[in-house]
Design a protein around this motif. Structure first.
Motif, mmCIF file in Angstrom:
data_model
loop_
_atom_site.group_PDB
_atom_site.id
_atom_site.type_symbol
_atom_site.label_atom_id
_atom_site.label_comp_id
_atom_site.label_asym_id
_atom_site.label_seq_id
_atom_site.Cartn_x
_atom_site.Cartn_y
_atom_site.Cartn_z
ATOM 1 N N TRP A 360 41.042 40.717 68.612
ATOM 2 C CA TRP A 360 41.794 41.836 67.684
ATOM 3 C C TRP A 360 40.944 42.410 66.502
ATOM 4 C CZ3 TRP A 360 46.081 37.517 67.195
ATOM 5 C CH2 TRP A 360 46.979 37.262 68.434
ATOM 6 N N ALA A 363 38.780 45.366 68.027
ATOM 7 C CA ALA A 363 39.701 46.272 68.392
ATOM 8 C C ALA A 363 40.434 47.111 67.162
ATOM 9 C CB ALA A 363 40.773 45.900 69.486
ATOM 10 N N ILE A 365 42.718 45.665 64.968
ATOM 11 C CA ILE A 365 44.259 45.126 65.252
ATOM 12 C C ILE A 365 44.307 44.153 64.043
ATOM 13 C CG2 ILE A 365 46.062 44.175 66.480
ATOM 14 C CD1 ILE A 365 44.786 45.307 68.749
ATOM 15 N N VAL A 398 46.724 44.533 73.594
ATOM 16 C CA VAL A 398 45.632 45.338 73.199
ATOM 17 C C VAL A 398 45.383 46.457 73.902
ATOM 18 C CG1 VAL A 398 43.070 44.977 73.192
ATOM 19 C CG2 VAL A 398 44.323 43.175 72.432
ATOM 20 N N ARG A 399 45.737 46.449 75.322
ATOM 21 C CA ARG A 399 45.565 47.569 76.219
ATOM 22 C C ARG A 399 46.350 48.703 75.905
ATOM 23 N NH1 ARG A 399 44.442 44.923 82.207
ATOM 24 N NH2 ARG A 399 42.484 44.045 81.781
ATOM 25 N N GLY A 402 47.203 49.062 71.286
ATOM 26 C CA GLY A 402 46.234 48.697 70.219
ATOM 27 C C GLY A 402 46.079 50.067 69.298
ATOM 28 N N THR A 403 46.650 51.124 69.709
ATOM 29 C CA THR A 403 46.649 52.388 68.733
ATOM 30 C C THR A 403 47.508 51.880 67.338
ATOM 31 O OG1 THR A 403 48.430 53.326 69.881
ATOM 32 C CG2 THR A 403 46.246 54.007 70.376
ATOM 33 N N GLY A 405 47.352 49.322 65.830
ATOM 34 C CA GLY A 405 46.414 48.493 64.881
ATOM 35 C C GLY A 405 47.221 47.380 64.346
ATOM 36 N N ASP A 424 54.461 44.998 67.657
ATOM 37 C CA ASP A 424 53.280 45.526 67.772
ATOM 38 C C ASP A 424 53.650 47.038 67.294
ATOM 39 O OD1 ASP A 424 54.038 47.719 69.767
ATOM 40 O OD2 ASP A 424 53.501 46.056 71.115
#
Length: 474
Positions: A360, A363, A365, A398-399, A402-403, A405, A424
């Motif tokens: 995370w 990425a 996040i 995550v896939r 993920g945008t 964050g 999320d």
């Protein structure tokens, strides 16, 4: 099913239909009703004679019928007209002849001087000498009284003949048709008529009761399911409308059973195909992975190293997909081994989140974990299976999210139960995100949760955005 236009089949269907059967019942009733009245009268007379036999004292002989009042009055006036100008002896003789013809009648005649001649029979209430007052009083009493009385002037006209008048008296009971007997012959008539109509009512009741019974049997067959989960076939009845409905119902059961068997066969074929394909693909992927590892030892340019890293990443993804296929195949066939026991779910979540934290962070996040420390949350689960569920959900986040964050893990109340929430700030369900449940990974998540008695629900709050996934006991 295509409607048949064969005239013979249409004729057979009408002959066997419920409508034709009920029309036959109505026609029988209409034909037999005119026969019921004389039959009921005859049966009533017979039963009356059998149940109440008449004694000699009770038997009333049938009375003779002399005709109606108009007939007798016309006869007597004609006789008076025919005696015009006859002598007293001739008039006496004619009255005696009429007495023989009408023995129950009383007759006499009075001449112009008021003298009574022949009395048939002899009567003391008839005066021997008549005054005008006696004649008027007699005629007044005779009008519409008992007995029936006809007074006619001999010759037909009092002023023209001056021969006197003649009287005819008869009890009115001889002017009615008489059947004789004791009057008990028709006492059972209403009873027999009731029996006849009750018979037709019984036929109609049995007709509609049979229809209701067959419909209830069909309803019961539709609502009760057998061991295979399908309704049970119903025995065929008569070939009428309900019989054809039963035939169509049984045909539907056969089609459903055939479809169920086809579906089962196709499912088994698909499972075998996935299992064989997964095993067949794993060998060449292993070989490719080994070759790529060998390439890393060779001197490569920067672009070559990037390409090599991309190929290793895709091979790893393909290996994960094959693992998903194998897990899915095992779960759908009921061969995935689970060991259910009580575990602290919060401890497992913390350990999985710690393992994913570096990914995370890489990425970008932000992890927001708010789990209570005071007391554990005990669920009956398989620990490895639950870890697999969390890994799939974290990987999906995550896939596809993920945008945003952000990842939030906490407990909330859901339908009155403690629920694990993974949130999320990605596109959300409205944007067509795979977080809706699409994809093999989330399918495996749902299958694993179902085996452990858990439920997954996903929603996108309109005010907060993103997606919330709730996991709680079913």
């Amino acid at each position: 099913m295509r409607e048949s236009h064969d005239p013979r089949r249409k004729k057979s269907r009408f002959r066997n239909s419920l409508l034709s059967r009920y029309i036959i019942i109505i026609c029988i009733a209409l034909v037999l009703i005119p026969l019921l009245i004389p039959l009921s009268l005859s049966a009533s007379w017979l039963v009356s004679r059998l149940v109440f036999p008449a004694t000699p004292n009770e038997v009333t002989p049938a009375l003779p019928y002399y005709g109606s009042g108009m007939t007798l009055e016309e006869m007597w006036h004609n006789e008076a007209l025919s005696l015009n100008g006859k002598s007293a002896e001739e008039i006496d003789t004619r009255l005696k002849e009429l007495k023989a013809k009408y023995p129950e009648a009383a007759m006499f005649w009075v001449d112009a001087e008021g003298t009574t001649h022949v009395r048939l029979p002899e009567r003391s209430d008839i005066p021997s000498k008549w005054t005008p007052e006696d004649a008027v009083d007699y005629m007044k009493k005779a009008v519409s009284g008992e007995p029936f009385t006809v007074v006619a002037f001999i010759g037909g006209d009092e002023e023209s003949t001056g021969q006197g008048f003649m009287s005819f008296e008869l009890s009115r009971e001889y002017m009615k048709h008489s059947t004789g007997g004791s009057g008990r012959d028709t006492r059972f008539y209403g009873f027999f008529m009731f029996l006849m109509f009750a018979f037709f009512i019984l036929l109609s009741y049995l007709f509609f009761r049979d229809i209701r019974k067959r419909l209830l049997r069909l309803e019961s067959a539709m609502t009760w399911t057998g061991p295979n989960g399908l309704p049970v076939k119903i025995p065929m009845g008569r070939p009428d409308e309900i019989g054809r409905l039963e035939q169509a119902f049984n045909h539907m059961i056969d089609e459903l059973d055939y479809s169920r068997r086809r579906e089962h066969e196709e499912e088994e074929l698909r499972k075998n195909l996935i299992g064989n394909l997964s095993h067949d693909l794993r060998t060449p992927l292993t070989v490719l992975g080994g070759q790529l590892y060998s390439f890393r030892k060779e001197p490569l340019s920067e672009q070559g190293r990037q390409s090599l890293a991309l190929m290793e990443s895709k091979i790893e993804d393909l290996g994960g997909l094959i693992d998903h296929l194998l897990d899915y195949n095992l779960l759908t066939s009921g061969r995935y081994a689970l060991t259910l026991a009580e575990h602290d779910v919060l401890r497992i979540v913390r350990m999985s989140a710690a393992a994913w934290y570096p990914l995370w962070e890489k990425a970008g996040i932000e992890a927001d974990i708010e789990l209570p420390e005071e007391e554990p949350l005990m669920w009956t689960i398989d620990e490895q299976g639950f870890r697999r569920v969390l890994d799939n959900l974290f990987q999906n986040l995550v896939r596809h999210a993920g945008t945003g964050g952000y990842v939030g893990i906490r407990l909330e109340r859901r339908h009155g139960k403690a629920a694990l929430v993974i949130a999320d700030r990605g596109p959300g369900l409205a944007a067509g995100s795979p977080a809706k449940g699409a994809g093999l990974g989330l399918t495996i998540v749902d299958l694993l949760l179902r085996e452990m008695g858990l439920v997954r629900e996903a929603e996108s709050p309109p005010t907060e955005g993103g997606t919330k996934i709730y996991i709680y006991p079913s």
